[in-house]
Write an enzyme that holds these catalytic residues in place. Sequence first.
Site, PDB file in Angstrom:
ATOM      1  CG  ASP A  16      -1.690   1.262   1.390  1.00 56.51           C
ATOM      2  OD1 ASP A  16      -2.473   1.573   0.473  1.00 56.51           O
ATOM      3  OD2 ASP A  16      -1.527   1.955   2.407  1.00 56.51           O
ATOM      4  CG  ASP A  18      -1.880   7.579   0.317  1.00 58.27           C
ATOM      5  OD1 ASP A  18      -0.981   8.421   0.157  1.00 58.27           O
ATOM      6  OD2 ASP A  18      -2.786   7.377  -0.508  1.00 58.27           O
TER       7      ASP A  18
END
Length: 216
Positions: A16, A18
Amino acid sequence: MTALLAPNRYRAVIFDMDGLLLDTELLWMRSEEAVFRNHGDTFTYEDKLAVVGTPIPVGSRYMAERLGLPEQEAQIEAELLDLMRAELRRQVDARPGALELVERLRGHLPLAVASNSYADIVRLALAAAGIADAFQAVVTADDVRHPKPAPDLYLLACERLGVAPRDALALEDSPSGVAAAKAAGLACIAVPQFAETDVSAADRVIDSLEQLLAEF
């Protein structure tokens, strides 16, 4: 640690972005706070927990409704994105251990990013952090019809890397990200940035990516 959770058993790693790979959740929060200030309100920590890890349209809808401006959802999203792009152009920091882990893995395992952010935001952030060329695949909300918590981003990332989901490891920080990875059939290690974030559905929860450096 069981063999299932041993990082070095996997043929690919999918990050991922953020709040996991990059410290951009803090930049999102600054932008969200600025949107609320511009409309005479205060964006709280509870508001942040409500939107963390959600697709941008979902977060924008939440913000518009919180501000009492549900008919201005599109304008709120545009305002938020303009502020976020400005933040990304100033400075982007990596999360602890992230750059070291990427450097450790690149050249040894295929790597990908699977992000609920839009493609231009992801490209800008990865370039600012100096790691845009580290990933064989970058998939974003622009690439799928259903972003996280749906499995689509992870399934597409695995397809582009040429690996079966069962042979890939997801690294996540949010409930929606963990749900997406598990729904796609990946093992998932969660590294929550916010203590209140419920990532208990992950196969393993750790405090920092630094803990994985000795395991690959």
